[in-house]
Design an enzyme around this catalytic site. Structure first.
Site, PDB file in Angstrom:
ATOM      1  N   LYS A  95      -7.265  45.055  -4.270  1.00 43.88           N
ATOM      2  CA  LYS A  95      -7.511  43.448  -3.491  1.00 43.88           C
ATOM      3  C   LYS A  95      -7.901  42.303  -4.672  1.00 43.88           C
ATOM      4  CE  LYS A  95      -5.943  45.011  -0.325  1.00 43.88           C
ATOM      5  NZ  LYS A  95      -4.572  44.590  -0.186  1.00 43.88           N
TER       6      LYS A  95
ATOM      7  N   THR B 142      -3.279  42.455  -7.089  1.00 48.33           N
ATOM      8  CA  THR B 142      -2.241  43.493  -7.470  1.00 48.33           C
ATOM      9  C   THR B 142      -0.858  42.820  -7.418  1.00 48.33           C
ATOM     10  OG1 THR B 142      -3.761  44.945  -6.849  1.00 48.33           O
ATOM     11  CG2 THR B 142      -1.588  45.942  -7.544  1.00 48.33           C
ATOM     12  N   THR B 143      -0.774  42.423  -5.926  1.00 40.90           N
ATOM     13  CA  THR B 143       0.531  41.933  -5.476  1.00 40.90           C
ATOM     14  C   THR B 143       1.178  40.576  -6.478  1.00 40.90           C
ATOM     15  OG1 THR B 143       0.134  42.749  -3.272  1.00 40.90           O
ATOM     16  CG2 THR B 143       2.130  41.123  -3.654  1.00 40.90           C
ATOM     17  N   TRP B 144       0.379  39.766  -6.552  1.00 38.05           N
ATOM     18  CA  TRP B 144       0.431  38.535  -7.552  1.00 38.05           C
ATOM     19  C   TRP B 144       0.885  39.188  -8.950  1.00 38.05           C
ATOM     20  CZ3 TRP B 144      -3.715  34.243  -8.267  1.00 38.05           C
ATOM     21  CH2 TRP B 144      -3.044  33.139  -8.663  1.00 38.05           C
TER      22      TRP B 144
ATOM     23  N   HIS C 107      -4.301  51.608 -10.023  1.00 39.54           N
ATOM     24  CA  HIS C 107      -5.570  51.110  -9.580  1.00 39.54           C
ATOM     25  C   HIS C 107      -6.542  52.136 -10.551  1.00 39.54           C
ATOM     26  CE1 HIS C 107      -4.454  48.423  -6.585  1.00 39.54           C
ATOM     27  NE2 HIS C 107      -4.155  49.416  -5.652  1.00 39.54           N
TER      28      HIS C 107
ATOM     29  N   SER D 268     -11.610  40.639   1.538  1.00 44.09           N
ATOM     30  CA  SER D 268     -10.140  41.021   1.528  1.00 44.09           C
ATOM     31  C   SER D 268      -9.851  42.680   2.031  1.00 44.09           C
ATOM     32  CB  SER D 268      -9.388  40.691   0.050  1.00 44.09           C
ATOM     33  OG  SER D 268      -8.229  41.095  -0.044  1.00 44.09           O
TER      34      SER D 268
ATOM     35  N   TYR E 210      -8.836  36.402 -11.139  1.00 43.30           N
ATOM     36  CA  TYR E 210      -7.966  35.770 -10.228  1.00 43.30           C
ATOM     37  C   TYR E 210      -8.157  34.353  -9.935  1.00 43.30           C
ATOM     38  CZ  TYR E 210      -6.581  35.495  -5.348  1.00 43.30           C
ATOM     39  OH  TYR E 210      -5.707  34.864  -4.285  1.00 43.30           O
TER      40      TYR E 210
END
Ligand code: A3P
Length: 335
Positions: A79, A82-84, A142, A174, A232
Site C-alpha cells: 500500500k 507498489t502498482t505505481w 514486499h 489504504s 510516495y
C-alpha cells in the site's frame, strides 16, 4: 499447510529444493502465528509478519536464487505505491521498446508485467521459472531487506533495489480499505479501531511497517548505488524529477533527444493514477485467474493525506508518536 495445493510434485524436484520445502514445513509450526487481516495466517519470521507461502518464497530465494547484475527489484511495504512504482520502472527501462499509445500498461495491470518475486519463485516448484526470465529481470517484492541473502545485498554488482515508502497514516487507511474489500463476506467487518491497534503493534502483512522502511532506508544510506529510496509524497509532488532520478540510478538516464521528445512527461502521464485507473484492464472488478484480488482493487484514491477522512486526531497523534519514536536518530522522516 499449503504444500499440496502449490507443489503437487515436490517429490519430483531436485533434492536441494525438497530440502528447502521440508525445512519450511518444519519451521512454520514453530513460529508465532496470528490471523491475517483478510484471510490466512501470518507467521512471525525474523521479526516480520509474513504468510507461510511468502516465507517459503523467501527460503527458496535464500537457498537457490541466482541474482544477476542486471536484476532490478521494485521493493515496497504493501500500500505504499507498489502498482505505481512497478509501472514507472517498467516504462522507464522499456521506453525504447514500446509506443506510448499502444503500451503494455494499457493492456495489462503492472502486476502482470512485473512479477511478484516471493510468489513467482515458486512457479514450477523450483527457481527454474525465474531463472528462465531473460535479462534485465524486473521483479517486485514486499520482503524486508534483511530477508534477502547477502549475495544480493552485499555485492554492489549483484542487483539493484528501488524502494518506495509512504506516510504510515495513509498506508494504514489504504490497507484497511483493501483488507475490508477482500475480507470474506462470512466474516464480521474489519473494525477500523481494532485494525489500527494491530497496525500500531506492527501486526500487519510484512509489518512492523517502520522496521520494513528502516531496513531499506539504512541500506540506501550505506549503499546508495544498490538501493534507491523514494517517498510516495515526493513522487506525487515532483514526478518528473523522480522519474529522472530512477532512470539515472538504473544506469539509463534520459538523453537530450529523449528529453526533447518529452519521454519523461509521457511516462509520468501514462503511469498517473488518472490514466492507469481508467484503463479498461484496471477496471476489471472480478476475481480472475484464481487470484483473490482484482485489478481494480489496486486503485482507490491515490492521494496524499486521505487519512484525515478516516482517523481521529487521537489516532493520528498516536501513529505520529510511534513514527517519531521509531525513526529517532535514523536520519529519516516522512515529511
Ligand atoms: P489509496 O488506497 O490511498 O488510494 P499498492 O500498489 O502498494 O497496493 O498501493 C495502493 C495505493 O496506491 C492505493 O492508495 C492506490 O490508490 C494507490 N495508487 C495506485 N496506483 C497509483 C498511481 N498510478 N499513482 C498514485 N497512486 C496510486
Amino acid at each position: 499447510m499449503e504444500t499440496s495445493k502449490y507443489f503437487p510434485s515436490v517429490e519430483t524436484l531436485d533434492e536441494g529444493y525438497q530440502k528447502t520445502f521440508k525445512n519450511c514445513d518444519e519451521l512454520l509450526p514453530t513460529l508465532p502465528q496470528t490471523k491475517g487481516w483478510w484471510f490466512g495466517q501470518l507467521f512471525q519470521y525474523h521479526g516480520f509478519w509474513i504468510s507461510g507461502f511468502c516465507i517459503r518464497g523467501s527460503m527458496l530465494n535464500h537457498d537457490h536464487f541466482k541474482p544477476r547484475s542486471t536484476d532490478i527489484v521494485v521493493a515496497t511495504s504493501p500500500k505504499c505505491g507498489t502498482t505505481w512504482l512497478r509501472a514507472l520502472v517498467f516504462s522507464i527501462i522499456n521506453r525504447a521498446s514500446f509506443d506510448f499509445s499502444d503500451h503494455p500498461l494499457r493492456k495489462a495491470n503492472p502486476q502482470d508485467l512485473v512479477p511478484f518475486f516471493e510468489k513467482i519463485i515458486h512457479k514450477d516448484g523450483s527457481t527454474s521459472f525465474v531463472d528462465g526470465i531473460p535479462s534485465p529481470r524486473l521483479l517486485s517484492t514486499h520482503l524486508p531487506y534483511s530477508l534477502f541473502p547477502t549475495r544480493m545485498t552485499d555485492d554492489t554488482s549483484a542487483c539493484r533495489f528501488v524502494y518506495i515508502s509512504r506516510d504510515p497514516k495513509d498506508v494504514f487507511v489504504s490497507k484497511w480499505h483493501f483488507a475490508s474489500k477482500l475480507r470474506p463476506k462470512e466474516l464480521p467487518p474489519l473494525s477500523l479501531e481494532e485494525t489500527f491497534d494491530l497496525f500500531c503493534k506492527g501486526v500487519s502483512h510484512y509489518g512492523p511497517f517502520w522496521d520494513h522502511v528502516l531496513g531499506y532506508w539504512k541500506a540506501s544510506v550505506e549503499s546508495p548505488k544498490k538501493v534507491l529510496f523514494l517517498k510516495y509524497e515526493d513522487v506525487k509532488k515532483e514526478p518528473l524529477g523522480c522519474v529522472r532520478k530512477v532512470a539515472e540510478f538504473l544506469g539509463v538516464p534520459f538523453t537530450p533527444e529523449e528529453e526533447n521528445k518529452e519521454i519523461v512527461e509521457q511516462i509520468v502521464k501514462l503511469c498517473s493514477f488518472e490514466s492507469m485507473s481508467n484503463q479498461d484492464v484496471n477496471k476489471l472488478d472480478k476475481r480472475y485467474q484464481q487470484r483473490p484480488v482484482s485489478n481494480s482493487d489496486f486503485f482507490r484514491k491515490g492521494e496524499v493525506g486521505d487519512w484525515v477522512n478516516h482517523l481521529s486526531p487521537q489516532m493520528a497523534e498516536k501513529l505520529d508518536q510511534i513514527t517519531e519514536e521509531k525513526l529517532q536518530d535514523t536520519g529519516f522522516n516522512f515529511h
